[in-house]
Enzyme design. Structure first.
Site, mmCIF file in Angstrom:
data_model
loop_
_atom_site.group_PDB
_atom_site.id
_atom_site.type_symbol
_atom_site.label_atom_id
_atom_site.label_comp_id
_atom_site.label_asym_id
_atom_site.label_seq_id
_atom_site.Cartn_x
_atom_site.Cartn_y
_atom_site.Cartn_z
ATOM 1 N N GLU A 1 0.840 -1.193 0.000
ATOM 2 C CA GLU A 1 0.000 0.000 0.000
ATOM 3 C C GLU A 1 0.881 1.250 0.000
ATOM 4 O O GLU A 1 1.811 1.360 0.800
ATOM 5 C CB GLU A 1 -0.914 -0.012 1.222
ATOM 6 C CG GLU A 1 -1.622 1.289 1.547
ATOM 7 C CD GLU A 1 -2.425 1.876 0.402
ATOM 8 O OE1 GLU A 1 -2.401 3.106 0.238
ATOM 9 O OE2 GLU A 1 -3.083 1.097 -0.326
ATOM 10 N N GLN A 2 0.571 2.195 -0.899
ATOM 11 C CA GLN A 2 1.413 3.371 -1.019
ATOM 12 C C GLN A 2 1.294 4.338 0.157
ATOM 13 O O GLN A 2 2.233 5.062 0.474
ATOM 14 C CB GLN A 2 1.118 4.111 -2.314
ATOM 15 C CG GLN A 2 -0.256 4.706 -2.422
ATOM 16 C CD GLN A 2 -0.442 5.470 -3.720
ATOM 17 O OE1 GLN A 2 0.511 5.804 -4.409
ATOM 18 N NE2 GLN A 2 -1.692 5.733 -4.068
ATOM 19 N N ARG B 1 -16.873 4.359 5.065
ATOM 20 C CA ARG B 1 -15.885 3.528 4.360
ATOM 21 C C ARG B 1 -14.741 3.123 5.276
ATOM 22 O O ARG B 1 -14.222 2.005 5.172
ATOM 23 C CB ARG B 1 -15.340 4.264 3.139
ATOM 24 C CG ARG B 1 -16.361 4.549 2.055
ATOM 25 C CD ARG B 1 -15.718 5.224 0.850
ATOM 26 N NE ARG B 1 -14.875 4.294 0.114
ATOM 27 C CZ ARG B 1 -15.296 3.544 -0.903
ATOM 28 N NH1 ARG B 1 -16.566 3.599 -1.291
ATOM 29 N NH2 ARG B 1 -14.470 2.733 -1.525
ATOM 30 N N TYR C 1 -28.094 9.267 3.633
ATOM 31 C CA TYR C 1 -28.415 8.208 4.585
ATOM 32 C C TYR C 1 -27.482 8.342 5.789
ATOM 33 O O TYR C 1 -26.381 8.904 5.679
ATOM 34 C CB TYR C 1 -28.273 6.808 3.967
ATOM 35 C CG TYR C 1 -26.994 6.558 3.195
ATOM 36 C CD1 TYR C 1 -25.795 6.275 3.843
ATOM 37 C CD2 TYR C 1 -26.989 6.583 1.802
ATOM 38 C CE1 TYR C 1 -24.631 6.027 3.133
ATOM 39 C CE2 TYR C 1 -25.823 6.348 1.082
ATOM 40 C CZ TYR C 1 -24.650 6.070 1.753
ATOM 41 O OH TYR C 1 -23.496 5.840 1.046
#
Length: 395
Positions: A34-35, A109, A214
């Protein structure tokens, strides 16, 4: 006994971590590169529909995620732009569970990323590793911006819409200007109108625009995302911002409750929606694509994260049951038809949502009133990545 392949996953977002989790579940190891210097998600909210919920339950992380999620009572609630009149809505409290075996949730997220990370051993993830080149020889060579190198037998490009892997190996047309952009904001619940605090996914439809809201984060925040004509705006970045005044100008004359919600959100993010044609091929020898790197889609069906996790589940099963290159061919043959259908469906939704007031709009509203999108979209929600050796549920 053949040794297990060395697998490298480029990208530590939702798709990359889901891949690592499902590979581990299938008895295979991998390294995720992962960068970023930390695992994080820049975006805001997303919908965990039943097809995604089932896979998270399979990984053993759904209960953890649900503790900070919102379990929806109402979904597909379409409202008219000017006065909020309900065009149609779906009762998700019982019907969703009855039809698909899971409820529908909304989450931030970052919460989904954290849940997936909990299913992956920390030593699996290497942070601060931005891949700058991928070369296929007797093995796949990876070179990183910090000068380090690595080798693998299989490389999975889960490196997002600006994928280095896709650019190197898969021929694709340049992204096209869609004419649309998106605004997003997170609104503290105490500042949001009561309408937006309900356990509901609400979509407001109007000429050339639509807006979705939402609750997320256990109801502490309201996620707001809106779509409007882009004008000359073409920046495709989740870190770009607009002003509140620019956001308000796009929804001038809409229901006052939406104006209140937009004002309460502070500085909004803004990004252009670029149009990308579906790929007919994801793999090149021992290298393949996954998630947004393979099938970026407009967010109008709320399936971007779900499709990344579905990819991961199918890929892991394929790699556990066949030699790498055969497994990757099988994987893309199973996944491309489904993700292409979703890309095309999402693309067509913009026209439907943005009709100007008039006969076509009234016909659409009448169709919504008599429709049942929860059942009509069963092809999305009932999908089960089962036995990939067969030709049934995984196709």
């Amino acid at each position: 006994m053949t040794a297990a392949p060395v697998i490298a996953v480029l990208g530590g977002g939702i798709g990359g971590l889901a891949t690592a989790a499902f590979l581990r579940r299938a008895g295979l190891g991998c390294t995720v590169y992962e960068q970023a210097r930390e695992l994080k998600e820049i975006g805001a909210g997303l919908v965990v529909a039943p097809n995604l919920a089932r896979l998270l339950r399979r990984l053993g992380v759904l209960d953890t995620l649900a503790a900070d999620a919102v379990c929806l009572d109402v979904g597909w609630e379409f409202r008219r732009w000017a006065d909020g009149r309900v065009l149609s809505s779906e009762d998700l409290r019982e019907a969703c569970q009855d039809l698909y075996g899971e409820r529908t949730y909304t989450v931030h997220r970052a919460a989904l990323l954290a849940a997936l990370a909990s299913a992956v051993p920390p030593e699996t993830v290497r942070l601060g590793k931005r891949c700058v080149s991928v070369e296929v020889g007797s093995r796949v060579g990876l070179r990183f911006a910090d000068g380090s190198r690595a080798e693998a037998d299989v490389v999975v490009g889960a490196d997002g819409v600006h994928s280095v892997v896709r650019a190197a190996f898969v021929e694709s047309a340049a992204p096209a200007y869609s004419g649309l952009c998106a605004f997003r904001a997170l609104v503290p619940a105490e500042r949001a109108p009561a309408l937006a605090r309900r356990r509901a996914q609400t979509l407001w439809l109007g000429p050339g625009h639509h807006l979705v809201h939402y609750p997320v984060a256990g109801g502490r925040l309201v996620n707001l995302v809106a779509f409007a004509p882009a004008g000359g705006y073409a920046t495709e970045s989740w870190t770009a911002t607009a002003t509140v005044e620019e956001f308000l100008a796009e929804f001038d004359g809409w229901d006052e409750r939406l104006v209140e919600l937009i004002r309460a959100g502070g500085t909004p993010g803004r990004w252009a929606l670029l149009d990308r044609a579906p790929l007919t091929r994801w793999s090149h020898g021992p290298v393949t694509l996954l998630g947004d790197a393979a099938h970026p889609m407009f967010p109008f069906f709320g399936q971007g994260a779900a499709q990344s996790v579905e990819d991961a589940a199918v890929l892991a099963t394929c790699l556990a049951s066949a030699p790498p290159e055969e497994a990757l061919r099988r994987y893309e043959s199973l996944r491309i038809p489904r993700t292409t259908r979703l890309q095309e469906a999402s693309h067509g939704r913009a026209h439907v949502n943005h009709l100007p007031d008039g006969p076509e709009q009234r016909a659409r509203d009448a169709a919504f009133a008599s429709g049942d999108p929860l059942r009509d979209n069963g092809w999305i929600y009932a999908y089960e990545p089962g036995d990939v050796q067969g030709s049934g549920s995984a196709a």
